[in-house]
Design an enzyme around this catalytic site. Structure first.
Site, PDB file in Angstrom:
ATOM      1  N   HIS A  36       0.824  -1.210   0.000  1.00 40.39           N
ATOM      2  CA  HIS A  36       0.000   0.000   0.000  1.00 40.39           C
ATOM      3  C   HIS A  36       0.854   1.253   0.000  1.00 40.39           C
ATOM      4  CE1 HIS A  36       0.903  -0.649   4.261  1.00 40.39           C
ATOM      5  NE2 HIS A  36       0.678   0.640   4.448  1.00 40.39           N
ATOM      6  N   ASP A  72       0.469   4.865   1.974  1.00 46.38           N
ATOM      7  CA  ASP A  72      -0.351   5.484   3.019  1.00 46.38           C
ATOM      8  C   ASP A  72      -1.130   6.683   2.486  1.00 46.38           C
ATOM      9  OD1 ASP A  72       0.650   3.760   4.939  1.00 46.38           O
ATOM     10  OD2 ASP A  72       2.253   5.114   5.524  1.00 46.38           O
ATOM     11  N   HIS A  87       4.714   0.126   0.406  1.00 47.63           N
ATOM     12  CA  HIS A  87       5.361  -0.653   1.460  1.00 47.63           C
ATOM     13  C   HIS A  87       4.409  -1.715   1.990  1.00 47.63           C
ATOM     14  CE1 HIS A  87       3.488   2.709   3.671  1.00 47.63           C
ATOM     15  NE2 HIS A  87       3.381   1.886   4.700  1.00 47.63           N
ATOM     16  N   ARG A 127       4.790   5.928  14.782  1.00 45.76           N
ATOM     17  CA  ARG A 127       4.770   6.511  13.432  1.00 45.76           C
ATOM     18  C   ARG A 127       4.283   7.950  13.459  1.00 45.76           C
ATOM     19  NH1 ARG A 127       1.145   4.088   8.507  1.00 45.76           N
ATOM     20  NH2 ARG A 127       0.016   6.045   8.633  1.00 45.76           N
TER      21      ARG A 127
END
Ligand code: SIN
Length: 278
Positions: free
Chosen positions: A95, A97, A254, A269
């Site tokens: 995907h 983000d 990723h 994150r």
């Protein structure tokens, strides 16, 4: 001493050693490495949550994730945690983000707090390398297409995550009712920093080609997904506590590799706002 940059593959991805994240000249070297390599892993940095946020703010405004649980006391830091009893990991499918946003996030700064003894890597794929490996004619055809992306089927009330998935800690994701984003983006974009062209569709969030049905779109999208995931377009970040990974959502896909059953992995994150893409 300058930060030492060691490429991970001939194509993209680099490890960075001896970085002092408080220094402006080191930040400039790291930022240039990010443009050149799309994925960087800064090794051996001790970051408190406040240090993590302070370094993230050098890159731009923080984009607070709507769906991940925040770190207690730090609403701008999303937690990416897999407990030993969980069988699913966040982000297991390839995907990009936030591609469902009109202005997708620039990228994320993922800090490894606790890692399994082995495994738990993140794989990345270079969308520029994958694009350049296509024929001129195929690239030209893709250049004329746009595709829709959505958060609804991934985080929304009717999605598996919205309903709570088997193998995941209850309450892992939040705000299912806020998963209402749909965005139209070119299938191939020009990177806003490097000027390189790269594929901008992904298996998790892209729903269909604009003007085509989902069924009509599937053969082309699946062909692209298989093409882009070929090993020669990929690299892997091996995490150890104290590694800060930074990836570029406009240049890469990723996926989290879920190969460490029974162990705990804790990552923090921080995601940075992007700019309009075209
Ligand atoms: C993510 O997709 O943001 C998480 C990646 C990872 O945990 O390796």
């Amino acid at each position: 001493m300058c930060p030492q940059i060691r490429p991970m593959t001939p194509t993209f991805g680099a490890e960075i050693f001896d970085a002092d994240l408080s220094r402006d000249d080191h930040f400039e070297a790291i930022r240039q490495a990010f443009v050149d390599y799309s994925v960087i892993a800064i090794r051996d940095v001790a970051l408190s949550p406040d240090d993590h946020l302070a370094f993230a703010r050098r890159w731009g405004d923080v984009n607070v994730n709507r769906f991940f649980q925040p770190l207690a006391g730090h609403p701008e830091i999303a937690t990416v945690i897999k407990e030993p009893h969980e069988t699913r990991a966040t982000g297991e499918e390839w995907h990009t983000d936030h591609s469902y946003d009109q202005i997708p996030a620039m990228g994320s700064l993922l800090y490894a707090v606790q890692t399994p003894d082995a495994g738990g890597d993140t794989a990345f794929a270079s969308m520029h390398a994958a694009y350049m490996a296509l024929s001129d004619g195929f690239r030209e055809m893709l250049d004329g297409l746009q595709a829709w992306h959505s958060s609804r089927h991934v985080f929304g009330v009717d999605s598996e995550r919205g309903r709570q998935q088997e193998g995941e800690e209850p309450g892992k994701y939040k705000n299912a009712g806020d998963a209402t984003q749909d965005a139209l983006h070119p299938v191939v974009i020009t990177h806003p920093m490097s000027g390189r062209r790269g594929i901008y569709v992904n298996r998790t969030f892209t729903t269909h080609i604009d003007g085509w049905t989902a069924a009509e779109s599937a053969p082309l999208l699946n062909q692209l997904y298989e093409h882009c995931a070929q090993p020669e377009f990929t690299c892997r970040v091996r995490w150890t506590p104290g590694t800060l990974g930074i990836w570029d959502n406009r240049a890469t896909w990723h996926k989290a590799i879920n190969d460490y059953p029974g162990e705990r992995r804790v990552m923090h994150r921080v995601t940075i706002e992007g700019v309009p893409i075209s």
